[in-house]
Design a protein around this motif. Structure first.
Motif, short mmCIF file in Angstrom:
data_model
loop_
_atom_site.label_atom_id
_atom_site.label_comp_id
_atom_site.label_asym_id
_atom_site.label_seq_id
_atom_site.Cartn_x
_atom_site.Cartn_y
_atom_site.Cartn_z
N LEU A 143 43.14 46.00 37.59
CA LEU A 143 43.16 46.48 38.97
C LEU A 143 44.59 46.32 39.47
CD1 LEU A 143 41.67 47.26 41.66
CD2 LEU A 143 41.37 44.80 42.04
N ASN B 291 46.86 46.39 42.75
CA ASN B 291 46.79 46.31 44.21
C ASN B 291 48.16 46.55 44.82
OD1 ASN B 291 44.01 45.39 44.43
ND2 ASN B 291 44.71 43.41 43.65
N TYR C 5 50.07 46.04 48.45
CA TYR C 5 50.03 45.51 49.81
C TYR C 5 51.25 46.00 50.57
CZ TYR C 5 46.82 41.97 47.83
OH TYR C 5 45.78 41.33 47.20
N LEU D 227 43.57 40.59 51.81
CA LEU D 227 42.36 40.65 50.99
C LEU D 227 41.55 39.41 51.32
CD1 LEU D 227 41.18 42.50 48.79
CD2 LEU D 227 42.27 41.02 47.09
N HIS E 286 37.13 36.19 48.29
CA HIS E 286 36.07 36.82 47.48
C HIS E 286 36.04 36.16 46.11
CE1 HIS E 286 39.75 38.83 46.15
NE2 HIS E 286 39.12 39.00 44.99
N ASP F 272 35.69 37.15 41.87
CA ASP F 272 35.69 38.25 40.91
C ASP F 272 34.43 38.05 40.08
OD1 ASP F 272 38.21 38.70 41.96
OD2 ASP F 272 39.26 38.62 40.05
N SER G 286 46.59 37.14 36.91
CA SER G 286 46.99 37.84 38.12
C SER G 286 48.51 37.76 38.30
CB SER G 286 46.24 37.17 39.28
OG SER G 286 46.69 37.64 40.51
N PHE H 217 48.66 33.13 48.96
CA PHE H 217 47.44 33.23 48.17
C PHE H 217 46.56 32.05 48.55
CE2 PHE H 217 45.32 32.47 43.91
CZ PHE H 217 44.64 33.67 43.84
N HIS I 63 38.94 33.40 46.25
CA HIS I 63 40.39 33.55 46.45
C HIS I 63 40.65 34.76 47.35
CE1 HIS I 63 39.22 35.96 42.97
NE2 HIS I 63 40.19 36.79 43.33
N VAL J 66 44.11 36.85 49.86
CA VAL J 66 45.53 36.97 50.20
C VAL J 66 45.64 37.17 51.70
CG1 VAL J 66 47.63 38.35 49.86
CG2 VAL J 66 46.09 37.94 47.93
N ARG K 30 54.23 44.63 48.18
CA ARG K 30 53.88 43.69 47.12
C ARG K 30 52.88 44.39 46.20
NH1 ARG K 30 49.28 39.96 46.38
NH2 ARG K 30 49.94 38.39 44.89
N ASN L 225 50.20 43.68 42.89
CA ASN L 225 49.49 42.65 42.12
C ASN L 225 48.71 43.34 41.01
OD1 ASN L 225 46.41 41.44 42.01
ND2 ASN L 225 47.99 39.87 41.83
N THR M 7 45.73 42.59 38.42
CA THR M 7 44.66 41.65 38.08
C THR M 7 44.05 42.11 36.77
OG1 THR M 7 44.21 41.11 40.39
CG2 THR M 7 42.47 40.69 38.82
N ARG N 235 41.66 41.73 33.61
CA ARG N 235 40.35 41.12 33.36
C ARG N 235 39.71 41.74 32.13
NH1 ARG N 235 38.85 43.23 39.23
NH2 ARG N 235 39.68 41.56 40.54
C1 SIN Z 1 42.70 40.11 43.81
O1 SIN Z 1 42.04 39.09 43.98
O2 SIN Z 1 42.23 41.17 43.37
C2 SIN Z 1 44.18 40.15 44.14
C3 SIN Z 1 44.86 38.85 44.33
C4 SIN Z 1 46.31 39.04 44.68
O3 SIN Z 1 46.70 40.10 45.20
O4 SIN Z 1 47.11 38.10 44.47
#
Ligand code: SIN
Ligand code: FE2
Length: 219
Positions: free
Chosen positions: A124, A126, A128, A134, A137, A139, A151, A160, A193, A195, A210, A212, A214, A216
């Motif tokens: 994923l 991301n 920002y 965020l 939540h 995962d 991450s 974070f 976790h 943000v 920013r 990110n 992720t 997985r």
């Molecule tokens: C996430 O939990 O998907 C992103 C965490 C982050 O942006 O550091």
């Protein structure tokens, strides 16, 4: 070596060290920094084919973080729920392939954090911009929680939050900077976790953004 502070230490050593964040959770300071240019180029190539978009939560809210994916499976949300799927709902095409440099970084970071090699099949991505956040939540849409999450932070710094198994557990706040990598798995694999709202700023490589990654193992 006497304590000389992170910024200064990083002038000498791109790998700024390891910090424990929780049981099975580690921050690897500056771990991705030496590959930042190639990682950002890979993001650009992916987003040329699978553009960033603001997805909608099952509750009908548009997310402030813009997202896209690469790999065999991509994480999506819409009014029907959260899930992984092989195709980009916006284009109907398979998600762009996982770049080898993402796989390499994930394997090295997982090993540095003490996990057996992980082979992610989903990433994923991301984005920002100032004001994006965020919420806390877990995962938990992956098939098997035996694999850690890797991450990677690039660009502007962000705060974070890392909590515990329960939503109301105490939360630690740490600043993640360009090149920092967080790995969590084992006892903290399902820890909450999030943000905090991104503050405006200017980063030499990403401008006022920013990113990110992720990584997985989702399937
Ligand atoms: C996430 O939990 O998907 C992103 C965490 C982050 O942006 O550091
Ligand atoms: Fe997450």
């Amino acid at each position: 070596m006497p304590y000389i502070g992170r910024m200064q230490q990083n002038l000498f050593d791109a790998d700024g060290g390891k910090e424990a964040l929780g049981p099975g959770a580690t921050v690897l300071r500056g771990f991705a920094r030496k590959r930042d240019v190639e990682l950002l180029a890979a993001i650009e190539a992916i987003t040329a084919r699978a553009p960033f978009r603001h997805m909608v939560t099952p509750g009908g809210f548009e997310m402030s973080v813009a997202m896209t994916n690469c790999g065999a499976a991509g994480w999506v949300t819409d009014r029907t729920g959260y899930r992984y799927q092989a195709r980009d709902p916006q284009t109907g095409a398979p998600w762009p392939a996982m770049p080898p440099e993402f796989l390499e970084l994930a394997a090295e970071a997982a090993a540095a954090a003490g996990f057996a090699t992980v082979v992610p099949d989903a990433c994923l991505i991301n984005r920002y911009e100032p004001g994006a956040k965020l919420s806390l939540h877990q995962d938990k849409d992956e098939a098997d929680f035996a694999h850690p999450i890797v991450s990677v932070s690039l660009g502007l710094p962000a705060t974070f939050q890392f909590g515990g198994a329960k939503r109301g557990d105490p939360v630690r706040k740490i600043t993640l900077e360009h090149g920092d990598v967080v790995v969590w798995g084992g006892p903290s694999r399902l820890f909450h976790h999030g943000v905090l709202t991104l503050k405006s700023g200017e980063h030499p490589l990403t401008g006022c953004r920013r990113f990110n990654l992720t990584l997985r193992k989702a399937l």
